[in-house]
Write a protein that holds these residues in place. Structure first.
Motif, short mmCIF file in Angstrom:
data_model
loop_
_atom_site.label_atom_id
_atom_site.label_comp_id
_atom_site.label_asym_id
_atom_site.label_seq_id
_atom_site.Cartn_x
_atom_site.Cartn_y
_atom_site.Cartn_z
N LYS A 1 -3.49 7.25 -2.97
CA LYS A 1 -3.25 5.96 -2.33
C LYS A 1 -3.32 4.87 -3.40
O LYS A 1 -4.24 4.86 -4.21
CB LYS A 1 -4.27 5.70 -1.23
CG LYS A 1 -4.20 6.70 -0.08
CD LYS A 1 -5.23 6.37 0.99
CE LYS A 1 -5.16 7.36 2.15
NZ LYS A 1 -6.16 7.05 3.21
N TYR A 2 -2.37 3.97 -3.35
CA TYR A 2 -2.29 2.91 -4.35
C TYR A 2 -2.09 1.56 -3.65
O TYR A 2 -1.34 1.46 -2.68
CB TYR A 2 -1.13 3.16 -5.32
CG TYR A 2 -1.14 4.53 -5.94
CD1 TYR A 2 -1.96 4.82 -7.03
CD2 TYR A 2 -0.33 5.54 -5.43
CE1 TYR A 2 -1.97 6.09 -7.59
CE2 TYR A 2 -0.34 6.81 -5.98
CZ TYR A 2 -1.16 7.07 -7.07
OH TYR A 2 -1.16 8.34 -7.61
N LYS B 1 0.87 -1.18 0.00
CA LYS B 1 0.00 0.00 0.00
C LYS B 1 0.90 1.22 0.00
O LYS B 1 1.77 1.37 0.87
CB LYS B 1 -0.91 0.01 1.22
CG LYS B 1 -1.83 1.21 1.28
CD LYS B 1 -2.72 1.17 2.52
CE LYS B 1 -3.64 2.38 2.56
NZ LYS B 1 -4.50 2.37 3.78
N VAL C 1 1.18 5.39 -0.02
CA VAL C 1 0.50 6.67 0.25
C VAL C 1 1.45 7.79 -0.15
O VAL C 1 2.48 8.01 0.50
CB VAL C 1 0.11 6.79 1.73
CG1 VAL C 1 -0.58 8.13 1.98
CG2 VAL C 1 -0.78 5.63 2.16
N ASN D 1 7.38 5.43 0.40
CA ASN D 1 5.93 5.61 0.56
C ASN D 1 5.18 4.28 0.65
O ASN D 1 3.95 4.28 0.74
CB ASN D 1 5.37 6.41 -0.63
CG ASN D 1 5.98 7.79 -0.73
OD1 ASN D 1 6.23 8.43 0.29
ND2 ASN D 1 6.23 8.25 -1.95
N LYS E 1 1.97 11.74 -0.66
CA LYS E 1 1.39 12.99 -0.17
C LYS E 1 1.84 14.22 -0.95
O LYS E 1 1.21 15.28 -0.85
CB LYS E 1 1.74 13.17 1.31
CG LYS E 1 1.16 12.08 2.20
CD LYS E 1 1.51 12.32 3.66
CE LYS E 1 0.91 11.24 4.56
NZ LYS E 1 1.24 11.45 5.99
#
Length: 427
Positions: free
Chosen positions: A384-385, A373, A375, A413, A377
């Motif tokens: 979000k992927y 996952k 994130v 990330n 920013k």
């Protein structure tokens, strides 16, 4: 609704619970997430010992897809469902490519090298790698599910079609042939062989009738090679005409039907090849193994008016099938991807080297195939992927999500969701 697997403090499987109860245990910090796929929680405190209901794992093996379900025989509840996609055809393609490369090397003028050891013998029970992979995939998932759920028995669809019964209807007695299962084996086989469409006009999604290619009135037999599927309109129109007379103006379709009638069902052949090897593998587990045929599976499904899917077929395998409760069940879709390749140099379509492939598997604690996952920013890719990653030594990863490929995501990330195990998952 699919239930959540639960482990006690000593990693022993307990009765699966409702998702709302699992959510409550996690919120109260009485349990922790043990595994995301399939979702499993582990208790932090020991609970009072209560009787555990043993489940039955049901398997509907296929050439391309295998249905897997966990069923509570006493209540009929389907606790877990999955559809496993095999990679047998990908293995066959890889072996073909390797064989072509080796053949080209043999044509070169090189020095003679004596054989170092005898590696051309095959052990008893040997199966082609494309077939063996299907057995290994099912074995892997049976072993995995036994770690997360209390399983006490196994049901396997041993034969897709009862070929002996179709060839000799009296082989298992008149009760089998003339009872409730009469015609199910033959009809299911013909549906698969003729693509679930009328052989004469190609119409789909209509009631089909079993039709004799060479009519009985003119000496045609009841052999499975003389049977096909026809819609009611074509069946009435053909009547007692011979197929050559009926399709005298459509020689292309005539040739296609006669050729298809003699052709064996390839998928059924691959399943029949591996059926007893899979049965012996399941017996090694020490659990009671029940077997059934594809005709019986269809009969159970038709009696309960359930739709045809791989996981529902698995739930209907065997004589032990109770009245099933499948409300809210959403199967886990599993795809076997393997563990990559040892090839160090990628080639173009002509076989010439095109790019280098790094031998290093791990980069920054991640490897290609992990589910993460991410994130983000800041920057152009804010969001979000969730998906499988392809790692790079630079630390810039690619993520395959439901919406497509996202490139250039920093490892900083990313957070691990599920480490690579040779499979990919989706709901």
């Amino acid at each position: 609704m699919s239930k959540i697997f639960v482990l006690d403090t000593e990693n022993r499987p307990l009765d699966p619970i409702h998702p709302s109860l699992a959510r409550q245990l996690l919120q109260n910090k009485k349990a922790a997430i043990f595994r995301h796929l399939p979702f499993t929680i582990i208790l932090k405190e020991s609970r009072s010992e209560s009787p555990i209901s043993l489940l039955r794992i049901k398997i509907d093996p296929g050439a391309k897809y295998t249905g897997i379900t966990l069923v509570n025989d006493s209540t009929g509840d389907v606790v877990f469902a999955a559809e496993l996609k095999h990679r047998g055809f990908a293995i066959r393609e890889a072996l073909t490519n390797r064989r072509q490369l080796r053949r080209s090397r043999r044509a070169r003028i090189t020095r003679y090298r004596q054989p170092r050891f005898l590696n051309r013998t095959r052990p008893d029970g040997w199966l082609a790698p494309s077939l063996q992979s299907r057995i290994d995939n099912i074995k892997t998932w049976v072993e995995k599910l036994r770690k997360f759920a209390p399983i006490g028995a196994i049901s396997q669809e041993l034969v897709r079609f009862d070929m002996q019964l179709m060839a000799n209807p009296d082989i298992q007695g008149k009760e089998y042939q003339q009872g409730t299962l009469a015609g199910y084996e033959t009809r299911e086989y013909l549906l698969e062989k003729w693509g679930r469409q009328c052989a004469y006009c190609g119409v789909k999604d209509v009631p089909f009738q079993i039709e004799h290619i060479h009519p009985r009135a003119k000496g045609g037999s009841n052999s499975i090679t003389n049977l096909t599927l026809s819609c009611e309109k074509c069946n009435i129109k053909k009547g007692t005409k011979d197929i050559k007379e009926f399709l005298t103006k459509d020689t292309t379709r005539l040739e296609k039907i006669l050729k298809q009638a003699k052709r064996p069902l390839a998928d059924a052949a691959s399943v029949n090849t591996t059926r007893f090897a899979l049965l012996n593998t399941l017996k090694v587990t020490g659990l009671t193994v029940e077997t059934g045929s594809g005709g019986l599976t269809k009969f159970n499904r038709s009696q309960q008016k359930l739709e045809k899917t791989h996981w529902i077929d698995a739930a209907c395998v065997g004589q032990s099938t109770p009245i099933l409760n499948i409300k809210g069940i959403k199967p886990l879709l599993i795809t076997a991807n393997g563990h990559g390749t040892r090839q160090s140099c990628r080639t173009d379509k002509y076989g010439f080297p095109s790019r280098h492939c790094s031998r290093t598997k791990f980069h920054f604690g991640y490897q290609t195939g992990d589910i993460v996952k991410a994130v983000v920013k800041t920057g152009k890719k804010v969001g979000k992927y969730l998906g499988r990653i392809a790692t790079r030594a630079t630390g810039s990863f690619n993520i395959s999500t439901k919406n497509g490929l996202v490139q250039g995501i920093s490892f900083k990330n990313c957070t691990h969701i599920h480490k690579k195990d040779g499979y990919s998952y989706s709901n």
